[in-house]
Design a protein around this motif. Structure first.
Motif, PDB file in Angstrom:
ATOM      1  N   CYS A 354      24.707  29.167  49.229  1.00  0.00           N
ATOM      2  CA  CYS A 354      25.998  29.841  49.355  1.00  0.00           C
ATOM      3  C   CYS A 354      26.779  29.755  48.041  1.00  0.00           C
ATOM      4  CB  CYS A 354      26.798  29.211  50.493  1.00  0.00           C
ATOM      5  SG  CYS A 354      28.443  29.902  50.732  1.00  0.00           S
ATOM      6  N   GLN A 355      26.746  28.593  47.394  1.00  0.00           N
ATOM      7  CA  GLN A 355      27.436  28.441  46.106  1.00  0.00           C
ATOM      8  C   GLN A 355      26.841  29.378  45.048  1.00  0.00           C
ATOM      9  OE1 GLN A 355      26.715  24.070  46.408  1.00  0.00           O
ATOM     10  NE2 GLN A 355      28.694  23.919  45.379  1.00  0.00           N
ATOM     11  N   ILE A 356      25.511  29.472  45.026  1.00  0.00           N
ATOM     12  CA  ILE A 356      24.860  30.336  44.038  1.00  0.00           C
ATOM     13  C   ILE A 356      25.215  31.800  44.288  1.00  0.00           C
ATOM     14  CG2 ILE A 356      22.627  31.081  43.140  1.00  0.00           C
ATOM     15  CD1 ILE A 356      21.527  28.328  43.833  1.00  0.00           C
ATOM     16  N   VAL A 357      25.254  32.195  45.563  1.00  0.00           N
ATOM     17  CA  VAL A 357      25.614  33.575  45.897  1.00  0.00           C
ATOM     18  C   VAL A 357      27.049  33.869  45.464  1.00  0.00           C
ATOM     19  CG1 VAL A 357      26.018  35.179  47.804  1.00  0.00           C
ATOM     20  CG2 VAL A 357      23.953  33.773  47.771  1.00  0.00           C
ATOM     21  N   ILE A 358      27.965  32.922  45.697  1.00  0.00           N
ATOM     22  CA  ILE A 358      29.354  33.109  45.275  1.00  0.00           C
ATOM     23  C   ILE A 358      29.424  33.284  43.762  1.00  0.00           C
ATOM     24  CG2 ILE A 358      31.606  31.995  45.096  1.00  0.00           C
ATOM     25  CD1 ILE A 358      31.043  30.691  47.800  1.00  0.00           C
ATOM     26  N   ALA A 359      28.669  32.445  43.025  1.00  0.00           N
ATOM     27  CA  ALA A 359      28.666  32.552  41.564  1.00  0.00           C
ATOM     28  C   ALA A 359      28.119  33.906  41.124  1.00  0.00           C
ATOM     29  CB  ALA A 359      27.838  31.415  40.961  1.00  0.00           C
ATOM     30  N   ALA A 360      27.062  34.393  41.803  1.00  0.00           N
ATOM     31  CA  ALA A 360      26.479  35.690  41.433  1.00  0.00           C
ATOM     32  C   ALA A 360      27.455  36.836  41.713  1.00  0.00           C
ATOM     33  CB  ALA A 360      25.177  35.901  42.200  1.00  0.00           C
ATOM     34  N   ILE A 361      28.122  36.795  42.871  1.00  0.00           N
ATOM     35  CA  ILE A 361      29.094  37.843  43.187  1.00  0.00           C
ATOM     36  C   ILE A 361      30.249  37.802  42.194  1.00  0.00           C
ATOM     37  CG2 ILE A 361      30.764  38.617  44.918  1.00  0.00           C
ATOM     38  CD1 ILE A 361      28.814  37.650  47.077  1.00  0.00           C
ATOM     39  N   ALA A 362      30.707  36.584  41.865  1.00  0.00           N
ATOM     40  CA  ALA A 362      31.797  36.458  40.889  1.00  0.00           C
ATOM     41  C   ALA A 362      31.384  36.983  39.516  1.00  0.00           C
ATOM     42  CB  ALA A 362      32.228  34.991  40.791  1.00  0.00           C
ATOM     43  N   PHE A 363      30.094  36.792  39.164  1.00  0.00           N
ATOM     44  CA  PHE A 363      29.609  37.316  37.880  1.00  0.00           C
ATOM     45  C   PHE A 363      29.735  38.832  37.823  1.00  0.00           C
ATOM     46  CE2 PHE A 363      25.923  39.404  35.920  1.00  0.00           C
ATOM     47  CZ  PHE A 363      26.196  39.143  34.584  1.00  0.00           C
ATOM     48  N   TRP A 364      29.327  39.503  38.895  1.00  0.00           N
ATOM     49  CA  TRP A 364      29.410  40.966  38.893  1.00  0.00           C
ATOM     50  C   TRP A 364      30.855  41.442  38.935  1.00  0.00           C
ATOM     51  CZ3 TRP A 364      25.521  43.465  37.184  1.00  0.00           C
ATOM     52  CH2 TRP A 364      24.213  42.997  37.375  1.00  0.00           C
ATOM     53  N   LEU A 365      31.728  40.711  39.646  1.00  0.00           N
ATOM     54  CA  LEU A 365      33.152  41.072  39.627  1.00  0.00           C
ATOM     55  C   LEU A 365      33.723  40.915  38.220  1.00  0.00           C
ATOM     56  CD1 LEU A 365      34.367  39.378  42.952  1.00  0.00           C
ATOM     57  CD2 LEU A 365      33.932  41.812  42.550  1.00  0.00           C
ATOM     58  N   TRP A 366      33.315  39.844  37.542  1.00  0.00           N
ATOM     59  CA  TRP A 366      33.772  39.636  36.169  1.00  0.00           C
ATOM     60  C   TRP A 366      33.218  40.718  35.241  1.00  0.00           C
ATOM     61  CZ3 TRP A 366      30.317  38.554  32.145  1.00  0.00           C
ATOM     62  CH2 TRP A 366      30.914  38.271  30.902  1.00  0.00           C
ATOM     63  N   PHE A 368      32.345  43.830  35.834  1.00  0.00           N
ATOM     64  CA  PHE A 368      32.881  45.187  35.991  1.00  0.00           C
ATOM     65  C   PHE A 368      34.412  45.231  35.963  1.00  0.00           C
ATOM     66  CE2 PHE A 368      28.679  45.685  38.055  1.00  0.00           C
ATOM     67  CZ  PHE A 368      28.198  46.733  37.285  1.00  0.00           C
ATOM     68  N   SER A 369      35.079  44.116  35.819  1.00  0.00           N
ATOM     69  CA  SER A 369      36.544  44.117  35.790  1.00  0.00           C
ATOM     70  C   SER A 369      37.048  44.466  34.390  1.00  0.00           C
ATOM     71  CB  SER A 369      37.095  42.760  36.226  1.00  0.00           C
ATOM     72  OG  SER A 369      36.621  41.740  35.371  1.00  0.00           O
ATOM     73  N   LEU A 370      38.294  44.854  34.303  1.00  0.00           N
ATOM     74  CA  LEU A 370      38.894  45.260  33.035  1.00  0.00           C
ATOM     75  C   LEU A 370      39.109  44.047  32.130  1.00  0.00           C
ATOM     76  CD1 LEU A 370      41.584  47.783  34.347  1.00  0.00           C
ATOM     77  CD2 LEU A 370      39.327  48.307  33.371  1.00  0.00           C
ATOM     78  N   ASN A 371      38.892  44.251  30.855  1.00  0.00           N
ATOM     79  CA  ASN A 371      39.121  43.174  29.892  1.00  0.00           C
ATOM     80  C   ASN A 371      40.590  42.786  29.864  1.00  0.00           C
ATOM     81  OD1 ASN A 371      36.420  43.044  29.123  1.00  0.00           O
ATOM     82  ND2 ASN A 371      36.687  44.647  27.571  1.00  0.00           N
ATOM     83  N   ASN A 372      40.829  41.487  29.641  1.00  0.00           N
ATOM     84  CA  ASN A 372      42.172  40.927  29.500  1.00  0.00           C
ATOM     85  C   ASN A 372      43.008  41.060  30.777  1.00  0.00           C
ATOM     86  OD1 ASN A 372      41.642  40.329  26.753  1.00  0.00           O
ATOM     87  ND2 ASN A 372      42.209  42.452  26.180  1.00  0.00           N
ATOM     88  N   SER A 373      42.354  41.300  31.913  1.00  0.00           N
ATOM     89  CA  SER A 373      43.088  41.369  33.186  1.00  0.00           C
ATOM     90  C   SER A 373      43.051  40.006  33.880  1.00  0.00           C
ATOM     91  CB  SER A 373      42.477  42.434  34.102  1.00  0.00           C
ATOM     92  OG  SER A 373      41.154  42.077  34.468  1.00  0.00           O
ATOM     93  N   GLU A 374      44.010  39.766  34.748  1.00  0.00           N
ATOM     94  CA  GLU A 374      44.033  38.505  35.498  1.00  0.00           C
ATOM     95  C   GLU A 374      42.837  38.408  36.448  1.00  0.00           C
ATOM     96  OE1 GLU A 374      47.738  38.126  37.467  1.00  0.00           O
ATOM     97  OE2 GLU A 374      48.914  37.882  35.614  1.00  0.00           O
ATOM     98  N   PHE A 375      42.427  39.570  36.987  1.00  0.00           N
ATOM     99  CA  PHE A 375      41.281  39.560  37.895  1.00  0.00           C
ATOM    100  C   PHE A 375      40.013  39.127  37.161  1.00  0.00           C
ATOM    101  CE2 PHE A 375      37.740  41.544  40.188  1.00  0.00           C
ATOM    102  CZ  PHE A 375      37.974  41.050  41.472  1.00  0.00           C
ATOM    103  N   LYS A 376      39.867  39.525  35.911  1.00  0.00           N
ATOM    104  CA  LYS A 376      38.683  39.136  35.131  1.00  0.00           C
ATOM    105  C   LYS A 376      38.684  37.626  34.896  1.00  0.00           C
ATOM    106  CE  LYS A 376      35.921  40.649  31.180  1.00  0.00           C
ATOM    107  NZ  LYS A 376      34.966  41.431  31.981  1.00  0.00           N
ATOM    108  N   THR A 377      39.871  37.079  34.606  1.00  0.00           N
ATOM    109  CA  THR A 377      39.968  35.628  34.419  1.00  0.00           C
ATOM    110  C   THR A 377      39.674  34.886  35.715  1.00  0.00           C
ATOM    111  OG1 THR A 377      41.628  35.939  32.676  1.00  0.00           O
ATOM    112  CG2 THR A 377      41.484  33.761  33.699  1.00  0.00           C
ATOM    113  N   LEU A 378      40.221  35.375  36.814  1.00  0.00           N
ATOM    114  CA  LEU A 378      40.010  34.712  38.106  1.00  0.00           C
ATOM    115  C   LEU A 378      38.541  34.757  38.517  1.00  0.00           C
ATOM    116  CD1 LEU A 378      41.231  33.304  40.543  1.00  0.00           C
ATOM    117  CD2 LEU A 378      41.651  35.562  41.557  1.00  0.00           C
ATOM    118  N   SER A 379      37.887  35.902  38.375  1.00  0.00           N
ATOM    119  CA  SER A 379      36.472  36.003  38.729  1.00  0.00           C
ATOM    120  C   SER A 379      35.623  35.124  37.825  1.00  0.00           C
ATOM    121  CB  SER A 379      36.020  37.471  38.654  1.00  0.00           C
ATOM    122  OG  SER A 379      36.241  37.994  37.351  1.00  0.00           O
TER     123      SER A 379
END
Length: 494
Positions: A354-366, A368-379
């Motif tokens: 489950c931890q590895i899956v969360i890390a993988a999903i967070a990687f893809w969110l990071w 495809f997210s916009l540079n210098n955005s708060e969402f990119k930092t959070l992911s």
């Protein structure tokens, strides 16, 4: 029907037979007793096991008290006459016998019925002192597990100990060790285990003794909250597709693809981490701790749902504070009663996966997210939290998931203690009681664990020494505070 005596009359000959000796009233005492209910004017005939129970009149109670196998109907009538100054009619005796026949306590007529009755009059098997839901589980590795699902406890025993437990209540405790081939000391220890795990009726597991508070407990302590087992059944059924082979292989493909893509973006990942540390530093601590808490909480729910899927019991969840970082925890002790190693490994590995899956999903969110955005930092922080907790959790040298996963895969319970015991017996020349196929595992695990402990304690001592030298005043104040805690909050011996 459980008849306790036979009242039979022979009418097989048409000629007047010679006068036979008068029959005696049957003996009801071995299995039945006549008594008077407390605070009530009622008499009853009750089985010594507690059920069934029949209400009697005072006259019937007096008569049945003489059903001892020695008193004849004539003698009973004589005694009744002396006691109550009134004759006992034959019809009253007939009514008593008819009631005993209706209740199934007596049988009449015929050798076949009498023979069946004699078979049914054998004493019932003694009632087991174990709780009704306690049951045995045979393990493929050659031992037995006695499981108590009511209190979620279990003990692991060999074949002889199993025989001893099955004889409890049927044979004198002093004779059991000789019958099964164990020592009285071993039997005494077995009884202690049975009591501590609340296997006997009317017992509960003892509460752990309260320990004196120490500042070190702030580094790691648990706060139990509730029993989640009644609420996990429905979600486990809804999510049953997660534990199927197609989903598992699909998930592996997704993780593999994420790993390959992540290695391609390694330079960008490291660059962002360096930038965040240089520009934000302390600002990242709180969101990172929250991400770790989120990851570990989902990790624990993965443990719980996997165990519930395989039929286990998850009887406790709560908060875990490690280095003052809050997270959820799940008590998965019942997974040791799963006889298939694969299932036990899935219960332990489900959280890590489950931890590895969360890390993988967070990687893809990071990604495809916009540079210098708060969402990119959070992911990005969520991805790092997932990878960080996986690295900590998979360490088999400490009793986290990596250790329990090693236990599940090897099938060796108490791996650490048995590994050190293996070397202790090896160096002292004592006989090795372990299976030969486990020697190599013990030989490898114990040295690595020992070196890891030296490294950890060495690092802690080094850190403490440098801290004391650099911050002598603060250290002195902390020592005074620790002394004050011990002095003003003494141990409660009760």
């Amino acid at each position: 029907m459980s008849p306790l005596g036979v009242f039979a009359m022979s009418l097989s000959s048409p000629l007047p037979p010679p006068s036979p000796p008068e029959i005696t009233c049957p003996d009801l005492r071995p299995y039945w007793q006549v008594g008077r209910l407390q605070n009530q004017q009622k008499w009853v005939l009750i089985a010594k096991t507690g059920q069934p129970c029949y209400e009697l009149t005072p006259t019937e109670a007096y008569i049945l008290q003489h059903f001892t196998g020695e008193c004849t109907p004539t003698q009973l009538q004589t005694q009744y006459q002396k006691q109550f100054k009134t004759p006992l009619q034959d019809t009253q005796l007939d009514e008593i016998f008819n009631k005993l026949l209706q209740w199934g306590i007596l049988a009449e007529e015929g050798e076949e019925i009498a023979e069946e009755t004699r078979e049914n009059t054998t004493p019932p098997p003694p009632e087991s002192p174990l709780k009704e839901n306690v049951h045995w589980i045979e393990h493929p590795d050659g031992y037995w597990i006695l499981r108590n699902p009511e209190d979620v406890t279990f003990i692991q025993v060999d074949g002889r100990s199993k025989q001893a437990i099955e004889l409890i209540g049927k044979t004198s405790s002093a004779q059991i060790p000789n019958q099964v081939g164990i020592t009285p000391a071993q039997f005494g220890y077995l009884m202690q285990l049975m009591t501590a795990t609340a296997m006997f009726k009317g017992t509960k597991p003892p509460k752990p003794p309260k320990k004196k508070f120490t500042p070190l407990q702030l580094l790691f302590f648990k706060l139990p909250l509730f029993n989640p087992d009644p609420y996990l059944g429905t979600p486990a059924r809804w999510l049953s597709w997660i534990w199927t082979a197609p989903f598992f292989y699909t998930l592996l493909a997704f993780l593999g693809f994420s790993l390959v893509w992540g290695l391609e973006a390694k330079a960008e990942i490291l660059q962002m981490g360096t930038t965040l540390l240089m520009t934000q530093r302390a600002i990242l601590i709180i969101p990172f701790i929250l991400c770790v808490t989120f990851v570990v909480t989902l990790h624990e729910f993965a443990h719980a749902l996997t165990l519930k899927h395989y039929g286990g019991i998850v009887h406790e969840m709560g908060f875990l504070f490690m280095l003052l970082i809050p997270a959820a925890y799940t008590n998965t002790t019942d997974s040791y009663c799963l006889v298939k190693r694969q299932q036990r490994a899935f219960v332990v590995g489900g959280g890590v996966l489950c931890q590895i899956v969360i890390a993988a999903i967070a990687f893809w969110l990071w990604h495809f997210s916009l540079n210098n955005s708060e969402f990119k930092t959070l992911s990005y922080l969520l991805m790092v939290a997932g990878l960080f907790t996986v690295a900590v959790n998979l360490n088999p040298m400490v009793k986290f998931d990596g250790y329990h996963l090693a236990v599940a895969i090897t099938g060796i319970n108490n791996l650490r203690d048995r590994s050190f015991l293996f070397y202790r017996k090896l160096f002292t020349g004592k006989p090795l009681e372990e299976k030969p196929q486990h020697y190599s595992i013990f030989a490898i695990y114990a040295p690595f664990c020992f070196l890891y402990l030296i490294f950890i304690f060495g690092s802690i001592i080094r850190l403490v020494v440098y801290t004391i030298l650099d911050h002598f005043t603060i250290t002195a104040l902390l020592l005074i505070l620790a002394w004050a805690i011990y002095y003003f909050f003494p141990r409660n011996n009760n």
